[in-house]
Motif scaffolding. Structure first.
Motif, PDB file in Angstrom:
ATOM      1  N   GLU A  78      33.364  44.803  42.977  1.00 15.36           N
ATOM      2  CA  GLU A  78      32.116  45.265  42.362  1.00 15.36           C
ATOM      3  C   GLU A  78      32.008  44.836  40.901  1.00 15.36           C
ATOM      4  O   GLU A  78      31.027  45.152  40.229  1.00 15.36           O
ATOM      5  N   GLY A  79      33.028  44.150  40.397  1.00 15.52           N
ATOM      6  CA  GLY A  79      33.008  43.670  39.018  1.00 15.52           C
ATOM      7  C   GLY A  79      33.295  44.732  37.978  1.00 15.52           C
ATOM      8  O   GLY A  79      33.045  44.526  36.789  1.00 15.52           O
ATOM      9  N   LEU A  80      33.853  45.884  38.395  1.00 12.53           N
ATOM     10  CA  LEU A  80      34.088  46.987  37.471  1.00 12.53           C
ATOM     11  C   LEU A  80      35.470  46.967  36.839  1.00 12.53           C
ATOM     12  O   LEU A  80      35.715  47.661  35.862  1.00 12.53           O
ATOM     13  N   LEU A  81      36.370  46.184  37.420  1.00 15.21           N
ATOM     14  CA  LEU A  81      37.668  45.978  36.792  1.00 15.21           C
ATOM     15  C   LEU A  81      38.150  44.575  37.109  1.00 15.21           C
ATOM     16  O   LEU A  81      37.578  43.876  37.933  1.00 15.21           O
ATOM     17  N   ALA A  82      39.177  44.163  36.395  1.00 15.69           N
ATOM     18  CA  ALA A  82      39.717  42.806  36.562  1.00 15.69           C
ATOM     19  C   ALA A  82      41.235  42.880  36.557  1.00 15.69           C
ATOM     20  O   ALA A  82      41.828  43.750  35.921  1.00 15.69           O
ATOM     21  N   ARG A  83      41.836  41.954  37.277  1.00 19.95           N
ATOM     22  CA  ARG A  83      43.291  41.820  37.289  1.00 19.95           C
ATOM     23  C   ARG A  83      43.665  40.692  36.338  1.00 19.95           C
ATOM     24  O   ARG A  83      42.923  39.737  36.179  1.00 19.95           O
ATOM     25  N   ARG A  84      44.847  40.846  35.753  1.00 20.17           N
ATOM     26  CA  ARG A  84      45.361  39.753  34.928  1.00 20.17           C
ATOM     27  C   ARG A  84      46.880  39.761  34.966  1.00 20.17           C
ATOM     28  O   ARG A  84      47.501  40.801  35.191  1.00 20.17           O
ATOM     29  N   VAL A  85      47.459  38.597  34.760  1.00 21.14           N
ATOM     30  CA  VAL A  85      48.913  38.453  34.733  1.00 21.14           C
ATOM     31  C   VAL A  85      49.348  38.544  33.276  1.00 21.14           C
ATOM     32  O   VAL A  85      48.854  37.792  32.434  1.00 21.14           O
ATOM     33  N   PRO A  86      50.245  39.479  32.958  1.00 16.91           N
ATOM     34  CA  PRO A  86      50.674  39.606  31.564  1.00 16.91           C
ATOM     35  C   PRO A  86      51.517  38.406  31.139  1.00 16.91           C
ATOM     36  O   PRO A  86      52.247  37.835  31.952  1.00 16.91           O
TER      37      PRO A  86
END
Length: 158
Positions: A78-86
């Motif tokens: 839904e575009g409300l959060l995002a994942r990222r690699v630290p």
């Protein structure tokens, strides 16, 4: 040291019922973003605490890791959060609230403020003054940790 009111079960019971009733009424207002209470709580935690691993987020929200993984996937879709690699740890993934997620949380807060303004407008000056005077104590209450071993899982409202 225990405060005098904490030992009065009737007073504590009335306070508990009052909070439950107020939360129930506030939940009827949550229309912005059409997201569940658990989704809003998760987004608010990420907004307030910053990016977290799914396992840590699940623990903090009091749900299973598979349930949180499913919720994160839906919110990401839904575009409300995002994942990222630290940086420096390619094996882990952090999730964080997106700008759109922040907008939904802000819209929900604005709706609650409007709802509460309408409720408060019906009170007389002395009731409003009593509520205003109680706000610092309520802020300290929310910021405190329970002293009891009977402490149950608690979740932060968005």
């Amino acid at each position: 040291m225990q405060s005098p009111g904490a030992s009065d079960p009737e007073l504590v019971g009335r306070f508990s019922v009052l909070l439950e009733q107020l939360v129930r009424r506030l939940r009827t207002v949550y229309a912005a973003g059409q997201i569940s209470q658990s989704a809003a709580s998760t987004l608010a935690r990420l907004r307030d605490e910053g990016p977290l691993r799914i396992t840590d987020l699940a623990h903090a929200e009091g749900v299973s890791q598979p349930a949180m993984t499913q919720l994160v996937a839906r919110l990401e879709g839904e575009g409300l959060l995002a994942r990222r690699v630290p940086e420096g740890d390619r094996r882990s993934v952090l999730v964080d609230v997106s700008a759109a997620g922040r907008d939904v949380l802000e819209a929900r807060r604005a709706q609650r403020v409007e709802f509460l303004q309408d409720l408060l407008a019906g009170l007389d000056r002395s009731d409003w003054a009593a509520i205003a005077a109680a706000l610092p104590a309520l802020e300290r209450l929310v910021a405190s940790e329970p002293n009891s071993s009977r402490q149950s899982a608690h979740r932060k409202e968005p």
